[in-house]
Design an enzyme around this catalytic site. Structure first.
Site, PDB file in Angstrom:
ATOM      1  N   SER A  14       0.818  -1.213   0.000  1.00 51.50           N
ATOM      2  CA  SER A  14       0.000   0.000   0.000  1.00 51.50           C
ATOM      3  C   SER A  14       0.855   1.268   0.000  1.00 51.50           C
ATOM      4  O   SER A  14       1.835   1.379   0.744  1.00 51.50           O
ATOM      5  CB  SER A  14      -0.911   0.010   1.235  1.00 51.50           C
ATOM      6  OG  SER A  14      -1.587   1.247   1.305  1.00 51.50           O
ATOM      7  N   LYS A  65     -12.592  -4.591   1.657  1.00 53.16           N
ATOM      8  CA  LYS A  65     -13.487  -3.455   1.404  1.00 53.16           C
ATOM      9  C   LYS A  65     -14.973  -3.816   1.407  1.00 53.16           C
ATOM     10  O   LYS A  65     -15.787  -3.089   1.954  1.00 53.16           O
ATOM     11  CB  LYS A  65     -13.112  -2.779   0.081  1.00 53.16           C
ATOM     12  CG  LYS A  65     -11.732  -2.137   0.114  1.00 53.16           C
ATOM     13  CD  LYS A  65     -11.489  -1.244  -1.068  1.00 53.16           C
ATOM     14  CE  LYS A  65     -10.915  -1.974  -2.236  1.00 53.16           C
ATOM     15  NZ  LYS A  65     -10.475  -1.056  -3.306  1.00 53.16           N
ATOM     16  N   GLU A  77     -23.334   7.631   1.680  1.00 49.06           N
ATOM     17  CA  GLU A  77     -23.917   7.250   0.390  1.00 49.06           C
ATOM     18  C   GLU A  77     -22.840   6.698  -0.563  1.00 49.06           C
ATOM     19  O   GLU A  77     -23.093   5.783  -1.342  1.00 49.06           O
ATOM     20  CB  GLU A  77     -24.586   8.476  -0.234  1.00 49.06           C
ATOM     21  CG  GLU A  77     -25.527   8.139  -1.372  1.00 49.06           C
ATOM     22  CD  GLU A  77     -25.395   9.086  -2.547  1.00 49.06           C
ATOM     23  OE1 GLU A  77     -24.650  10.077  -2.447  1.00 49.06           O
ATOM     24  OE2 GLU A  77     -26.019   8.803  -3.591  1.00 49.06           O
ATOM     25  N   ASN A  86     -13.765   1.957   1.717  1.00 48.53           N
ATOM     26  CA  ASN A  86     -12.297   2.039   1.710  1.00 48.53           C
ATOM     27  C   ASN A  86     -11.772   3.056   2.709  1.00 48.53           C
ATOM     28  O   ASN A  86     -10.569   3.179   2.896  1.00 48.53           O
ATOM     29  CB  ASN A  86     -11.736   2.289   0.298  1.00 48.53           C
ATOM     30  CG  ASN A  86     -11.995   3.689  -0.196  1.00 48.53           C
ATOM     31  OD1 ASN A  86     -12.643   4.498   0.476  1.00 48.53           O
ATOM     32  ND2 ASN A  86     -11.498   4.005  -1.371  1.00 48.53           N
ATOM     33  N   ASP A 101     -13.267   6.347  -3.838  1.00 48.51           N
ATOM     34  CA  ASP A 101     -12.821   6.135  -5.223  1.00 48.51           C
ATOM     35  C   ASP A 101     -13.489   7.115  -6.194  1.00 48.51           C
ATOM     36  O   ASP A 101     -12.826   7.687  -7.068  1.00 48.51           O
ATOM     37  CB  ASP A 101     -13.117   4.702  -5.678  1.00 48.51           C
ATOM     38  CG  ASP A 101     -12.060   3.715  -5.191  1.00 48.51           C
ATOM     39  OD1 ASP A 101     -10.979   4.159  -4.768  1.00 48.51           O
ATOM     40  OD2 ASP A 101     -12.331   2.503  -5.230  1.00 48.51           O
ATOM     41  N   GLY A 125     -14.743  -2.389 -17.608  1.00 57.00           N
ATOM     42  CA  GLY A 125     -14.670  -3.058 -16.309  1.00 57.00           C
ATOM     43  C   GLY A 125     -15.926  -2.845 -15.492  1.00 57.00           C
ATOM     44  O   GLY A 125     -16.656  -1.847 -15.690  1.00 57.00           O
ATOM     45  N   GLY A 128     -15.053  -3.590  -8.395  1.00 53.25           N
ATOM     46  CA  GLY A 128     -15.291  -2.681  -7.278  1.00 53.25           C
ATOM     47  C   GLY A 128     -15.008  -1.234  -7.624  1.00 53.25           C
ATOM     48  O   GLY A 128     -15.802  -0.335  -7.294  1.00 53.25           O
ATOM     49  N   ALA A 129     -13.893  -0.971  -8.283  1.00 49.45           N
ATOM     50  CA  ALA A 129     -13.530   0.413  -8.593  1.00 49.45           C
ATOM     51  C   ALA A 129     -14.518   1.012  -9.596  1.00 49.45           C
ATOM     52  O   ALA A 129     -14.934   2.171  -9.464  1.00 49.45           O
ATOM     53  CB  ALA A 129     -12.113   0.464  -9.141  1.00 49.45           C
ATOM     54  N   GLY A 238      -3.776   7.013 -13.161  1.00 48.83           N
ATOM     55  CA  GLY A 238      -4.283   6.340 -11.964  1.00 48.83           C
ATOM     56  C   GLY A 238      -3.662   6.853 -10.677  1.00 48.83           C
ATOM     57  O   GLY A 238      -4.318   6.915  -9.645  1.00 48.83           O
TER      58      GLY A 238
HETATM   59  P1  NAP Z   1     -11.832  -6.023  -9.373  1.00 45.35           P
HETATM   60  O1  NAP Z   1     -13.021  -5.747  -8.539  1.00 45.35           O
HETATM   61  O2  NAP Z   1     -11.101  -7.298  -9.197  1.00 45.35           O
HETATM   62  O3  NAP Z   1     -12.291  -5.898 -10.929  1.00 45.35           O
HETATM   63  C1  NAP Z   1     -11.413  -6.256 -11.969  1.00 45.35           C
HETATM   64  C2  NAP Z   1     -12.029  -5.892 -13.319  1.00 45.35           C
HETATM   65  O4  NAP Z   1     -11.074  -6.215 -14.340  1.00 45.35           O
HETATM   66  C3  NAP Z   1     -13.311  -6.654 -13.648  1.00 45.35           C
HETATM   67  O5  NAP Z   1     -14.141  -5.850 -14.444  1.00 45.35           O
HETATM   68  C4  NAP Z   1     -12.763  -7.848 -14.465  1.00 45.35           C
HETATM   69  O6  NAP Z   1     -13.714  -8.402 -15.347  1.00 45.35           O
HETATM   70  C5  NAP Z   1     -11.684  -7.157 -15.262  1.00 45.35           C
HETATM   71  N1  NAP Z   1     -10.681  -8.129 -15.698  1.00 45.35           N
HETATM   72  C6  NAP Z   1      -9.734  -8.728 -14.944  1.00 45.35           C
HETATM   73  N2  NAP Z   1      -9.016  -9.585 -15.694  1.00 45.35           N
HETATM   74  C7  NAP Z   1      -9.535  -9.538 -16.959  1.00 45.35           C
HETATM   75  C8  NAP Z   1      -9.239 -10.204 -18.190  1.00 45.35           C
HETATM   76  N3  NAP Z   1      -8.228 -11.076 -18.260  1.00 45.35           N
HETATM   77  N4  NAP Z   1      -9.957  -9.881 -19.277  1.00 45.35           N
HETATM   78  C9  NAP Z   1     -10.980  -8.972 -19.201  1.00 45.35           C
HETATM   79  N5  NAP Z   1     -11.328  -8.327 -18.064  1.00 45.35           N
HETATM   80  C10 NAP Z   1     -10.608  -8.608 -16.960  1.00 45.35           C
HETATM   81  O7  NAP Z   1     -10.708  -4.884  -9.193  1.00 45.35           O
HETATM   82  P2  NAP Z   1     -10.939  -3.336  -8.808  1.00 45.35           P
HETATM   83  O8  NAP Z   1     -10.846  -3.182  -7.352  1.00 45.35           O
HETATM   84  O9  NAP Z   1     -12.135  -2.836  -9.518  1.00 45.35           O
HETATM   85  O10 NAP Z   1      -9.594  -2.679  -9.408  1.00 45.35           O
HETATM   86  C11 NAP Z   1      -9.359  -2.628 -10.800  1.00 45.35           C
HETATM   87  C12 NAP Z   1      -8.026  -1.934 -11.049  1.00 45.35           C
HETATM   88  O11 NAP Z   1      -8.088  -0.589 -10.611  1.00 45.35           O
HETATM   89  C13 NAP Z   1      -6.833  -2.557 -10.310  1.00 45.35           C
HETATM   90  O12 NAP Z   1      -5.719  -2.535 -11.171  1.00 45.35           O
HETATM   91  C14 NAP Z   1      -6.602  -1.608  -9.137  1.00 45.35           C
HETATM   92  O13 NAP Z   1      -5.261  -1.574  -8.724  1.00 45.35           O
HETATM   93  C15 NAP Z   1      -7.002  -0.281  -9.748  1.00 45.35           C
HETATM   94  N6  NAP Z   1      -7.490   0.703  -8.773  1.00 45.35           N
HETATM   95  C16 NAP Z   1      -6.900   1.928  -8.779  1.00 45.35           C
HETATM   96  C17 NAP Z   1      -7.334   2.907  -7.893  1.00 45.35           C
HETATM   97  C18 NAP Z   1      -6.700   4.259  -7.897  1.00 45.35           C
HETATM   98  O14 NAP Z   1      -6.879   5.012  -6.931  1.00 45.35           O
HETATM   99  N7  NAP Z   1      -5.983   4.624  -8.940  1.00 45.35           N
HETATM  100  C19 NAP Z   1      -8.392   2.616  -6.998  1.00 45.35           C
HETATM  101  C20 NAP Z   1      -8.984   1.357  -7.035  1.00 45.35           C
HETATM  102  C21 NAP Z   1      -8.522   0.403  -7.937  1.00 45.35           C
HETATM  103  P3  NAP Z   1     -14.724  -9.561 -14.844  1.00 45.35           P
HETATM  104  O15 NAP Z   1     -15.817  -8.862 -14.071  1.00 45.35           O
HETATM  105  O16 NAP Z   1     -15.204 -10.198 -16.086  1.00 45.35           O
HETATM  106  O17 NAP Z   1     -13.916 -10.479 -13.960  1.00 45.35           O
END
Ligand code: NAP
Length: 273
Positions: A14, A65, A77, A86, A101, A125, A128-129, A238
Site C-alpha cells: 500500500s 473493502k 452514500e 475504503n 474512489d 470493467g 469494485g472500482a 491512476g
Molecule cells: P476487481 O473488482 O477485481 O475488478 C477487476 C475488473 O477487471 C473486472 O471488471 C474484471 O472483469 C476485469 N478483468 C480482470 N481480468 C480480466 C481479463 N483477463 N480480461 C478482461 N477483463 C478482466 O478490481 P478493482 O478493485 O475494480 O480494481 C481494478 C483496477 O483498478 C486494479 O488494477 C486496481 O489496482 C485499480 N485501482 C486503482 C485505484 C486508484 O486510486 N488509482 C483505486 C482502485 C482500484 P470480470 O468482471 O469479467 O472479472
C-alpha cells in the site's frame, strides 16, 4: 496524537502510509498512519480494537473493502452505492464507512483533464472500482453511459443497482461503436497492470478530443495512457486518482483537506514503480 492506519491482507504494497506521512509532515501535524495486516476473518475484531484504542479511523484495501460494509455503524452514500468501504471514520466509538474512489476519480479528472465533457462515457470493467466511479459519474448526468465488461452480468448489476437510465452493458465486441461517440473513456479493469495481461485496445475510432483515464497506476504510464498521449487525447493517470482519493480520509481524521501537489506526486511516484 491522532492515529490512523491502513488495513489489508496483504498490506505491505500500500502507498497510503507514504501519502499520509507526506501530508502529516507538510502540515506539521502530530499524527501517525501505520499499516496493519488483517486477515478477512479478523476484520471485525481489528476494527473494534481501533475504536477501543481511540484511532480516528482507517483505510481498507483488498480483500477487506466489501466485507466491512455490515461492520459499520453508519454508511455514507458513497459506500452504499459503491458496495464497498475504503475509508472508515471513527467518532465516539462509532464507525462510519465511506468510499473515496468516486471522489478521487472526479478530482483527478478535474485536475488533469478539466475540459472533459460527460455526455458520452465508456467504462471498461465492472469490478469494485468501476462501481464507485460509475456511482460518482451518474451525478454528471451523462446522456450515454456504456459499461463494457468480460462478465456482462456484472455490468448489468451496476446499472440496475444504481437505477441508471441512458446506460447499457455490453461485451468487448461492441467497443468500437461505443468508442466512436465517447467523450470520456475510463479503464477500470485490472488489465495493463504490472503482472496482469495487457489491455489490447484500438483507439482509432475514439475522437481525439475525448479524455482517457486509466485507473491502473502500476506502471504509472500504462500502454493505454501512452497510446492516448500519442494521438493527443487529454489523459488522467491512476496515480492522480490514488492521491486525490486519500484526501477524504486525511480530512476527516486530521482536520485538513490536503493538497495534491507536484512535490507529492514526485515523492509518491518513486514508490509506485
Ligand atoms: P476487481 O473488482 O477485481 O475488478 C477487476 C475488473 O477487471 C473486472 O471488471 C474484471 O472483469 C476485469 N478483468 C480482470 N481480468 C480480466 C481479463 N483477463 N480480461 C478482461 N477483463 C478482466 O478490481 P478493482 O478493485 O475494480 O480494481 C481494478 C483496477 O483498478 C486494479 O488494477 C486496481 O489496482 C485499480 N485501482 C486503482 C485505484 C486508484 O486510486 N488509482 C483505486 C482502485 C482500484 P470480470 O468482471 O469479467 O472479472
Amino acid at each position: 496524537m491522532i492515529r490512523a492506519a491502513v488495513l489489508g491482507y496483504p498490506v505491505a504494497h500500500s502507498l497510503s502510509p507514504k501519502l499520509h506521512a507526506f501530508w502529516l509532515r507538510k502540515y506539521g501535524l502530530a499524527g501517525s498512519y501505520t499499516t496493519k495486516e488483517v486477515r478477512p476473518t479478523a476484520l471485525k475484531d481489528a476494527l473494534d480494537l481501533l475504536a477501543e484504542e481511540g484511532y480516528a479511523g482507517c483505510n481498507l484495501t483488498a480483500p477487506l473493502k466489501e466485507l466491512a460494509l455490515p461492520m459499520m455503524d453508519a454508511l455514507d452514500e458513497s459506500a452504499l452505492t459503491a458496495g464497498a468501504v475504503n475509508t472508515v471514520v471513527i467518532r465516539d466509538g462509532k464507525k462510519t464507512g465511506y468510499n473515496s474512489d468516486g471522489f478521487g476519480f472526479l478530482e483527478s479528472l478535474k485536475a488533469q483533464c478539466p475540459a472533459t465533457l460527460f455526455s458520452s462515457i465508456v467504462i471498461l470493467g465492472a469490478g469494485g472500482a468501476a462501481r464507485g466511479i460509475v456511482a460518482a459519474l451518474r451525478h454528471k448526468k451523462p446522456q450515454r453511459l456504456t459499461l463494457v465488461n468480460r462478465t456482462q452480468r456484472k455490468a448489468e448489476e451496476i446499472i440496475s443497482g444504481l437505477s441508471l437510465t441512458n446506460a447499457s452493458a455490453t461485451g468487448w465486441q461492441s467497443l468500437t461503436t461505443a468508442l466512436a461517440e465517447a467523450t470520456l473513456l475510463v479503464n477500470c479493469t485490472s488489465l495493463g497492470m504490472t503482472g496482469n495481461p495487457p489491455l489490447t485496445l484500438d483507439l482509432a475510432p475514439l475522437p481525439s478530443s475525448a479524455a482517457v483515464c486509466d485507473i491502473v497506476y502500476r506502471p504509472l504510464v500504462t500502454p493505454l495512457l501512452a497510446a492516448a498521449g500519442q494521438r493527443g487525447n487529454p489523459a488522467a493517470e491512476g496515480l492522480s486518482m490514488l492521491l486525490h482519493q486519500g484526501r477524504l480520509g486525511f480530512r476527516h481524521w486530521f482536520g485538513t483537506d490536503p493538497a495534491v501537489t507536484p512535490e507529492l506526486y514526485t515523492a509518491i511516484k518513486e514508490f509506485a514503480k
